[in-house]
Design an enzyme around this catalytic site. Structure first.
Site, mmCIF file in Angstrom:
data_model
loop_
_atom_site.group_PDB
_atom_site.id
_atom_site.type_symbol
_atom_site.label_atom_id
_atom_site.label_comp_id
_atom_site.label_asym_id
_atom_site.label_seq_id
_atom_site.Cartn_x
_atom_site.Cartn_y
_atom_site.Cartn_z
ATOM 1 N N ARG A 79 0.973 -1.165 0.024
ATOM 2 C CA ARG A 79 0.167 0.107 0.163
ATOM 3 C C ARG A 79 0.769 1.269 -0.058
ATOM 4 O O ARG A 79 0.127 2.109 -0.355
ATOM 5 C CB ARG A 79 -0.537 -0.052 1.508
ATOM 6 C CG ARG A 79 -1.975 -0.877 1.641
ATOM 7 C CD ARG A 79 -2.313 -1.290 2.393
ATOM 8 N NE ARG A 79 -3.581 0.006 2.422
ATOM 9 C CZ ARG A 79 -4.720 0.668 3.730
ATOM 10 N NH1 ARG A 79 -4.524 -0.185 4.633
ATOM 11 N NH2 ARG A 79 -5.165 1.315 3.308
ATOM 12 N N CYS A 137 -1.175 5.418 9.216
ATOM 13 C CA CYS A 137 -1.973 4.400 8.900
ATOM 14 C C CYS A 137 -2.966 4.912 7.940
ATOM 15 O O CYS A 137 -2.530 5.758 7.093
ATOM 16 C CB CYS A 137 -2.649 3.519 9.535
ATOM 17 S SG CYS A 137 -3.796 4.190 10.826
#
Length: 281
Positions: free
Chosen positions: A181, A239
């Site tokens: 990611r 995050c």
């Protein structure tokens, strides 16, 4: 830094189950999480909901991300409903090795000023292996008096600060998402793949051993000391939406570091605000 370890093992929890000050929180997530809780949970555990109790989700994730913090007075009402007081000994578990809503609940409780809060190492799976007593159905407990706290006592960072500090090279921003990611190979949740330019990637999974338990404090200390060598001392952790980042904050406290800044908006906010995006593909 608290003198109480942020982590408790299943074997340490087992003899505490009859402690009158013990409050166990089940922080599992998903559409069926509450039904799963009703089917089976650690005896006397109380369910806490990520979307309803640990966040105050707005209309647009571009402002605050997918899981903005609730107003602190709203969280105080949640604590009262759950029968939590300043004297409670709180143990939280989820089914993701503490990396999901369990970690977020830990951060919020500690940031509210409650000291004796710990995450169950290895989550519900560790409890099952240790043959901790389970039960099912709703739990009955009394509400506690409403507590008052004016501000979160742990440090927070906001999007403008993240951008400014990175431009001035005065902060280290850690992105705890999985490497694919961060690199921008794909993005399963948010609209755009990639990362904040200048952020470094230390996936939260690297806080864990092969059994899904936190690494020993001395190993975590050595690991982060090496990874952060030569970088600005101030830390901002993020995050996707300010949830899993709390897992790394737990790991840093376990390792003896000062509690870093949490960027709650995280990638879900940054990626929706026409900010510069980096990829390593």
């Amino acid at each position: 830094m608290s003198t109480i370890s942020p982590v408790i093992s299943a074997s340490e929890l087992k003899p505490l189950l009859n402690d009158e000050n013990l409050v166990i929180l089940d922080a599992r997530v998903g559409k069926e999480a509450y039904h799963t809780y009703l089917e089976k949970h650690i005896r006397n555990a109380r369910f806490i909901d990520l979307d309803k109790d640990l966040a105050e989700i707005g209309e647009d994730a571009a402002f605050g991300g997918r899981h903005p913090l609730p107003r602190i007075e709203k969280f105080a009402e949640t604590l009262s409903r759950l029968g939590i007081s300043k004297d409670s000994h709180i143990v939280i578990y989820d089914d993701k090795n503490g990396s999901n809503a369990g970690a977020r609940a830990w951060w919020m409780l500690r940031a509210f000023g409650i000291e004796n809060v710990r995450i169950l190492d290895g989550g519900i799976q560790a409890a099952e292996k240790s043959e901790i007593e389970f039960s099912s159905g709703k739990q009955s407990f009394e509400a506690s008096p409403l507590m008052h706290q004016e501000n979160w006592i742990f440090p927070l960072a906001y999007i403008e600060e993240v951008e400014s500090e990175l431009e001035n090279h005065t902060i280290t921003v850690i992105d705890v998402r999985d490497a694919y990611r961060y690199k921008g190979e794909s993005e399963p949740i948010d609209l755009v793949a990639g990362h904040i330019p200048g952020a470094i990637n230390i996936p939260f999974s690297e806080n864990l051993d092969e059994n899904g338990n936190f690494l020993k404090p001395e190993i975590l200390k050595e690991k982060y000391t090496q990874l952060l060598a030569g970088k600005p001392e101030g830390l901002i952790i993020h995050c996707g939406s300010g949830v899993t980042a709390c897992h790394t904050i737990i790991a840093l406290e376990l390792a003896g570091f000062k509690i870093p800044n949490l960027y709650v908006g995280s990638w879900s906010e940054w990626s929706r605000r026409d900010k510069e995006i980096a990829k390593d593909v």
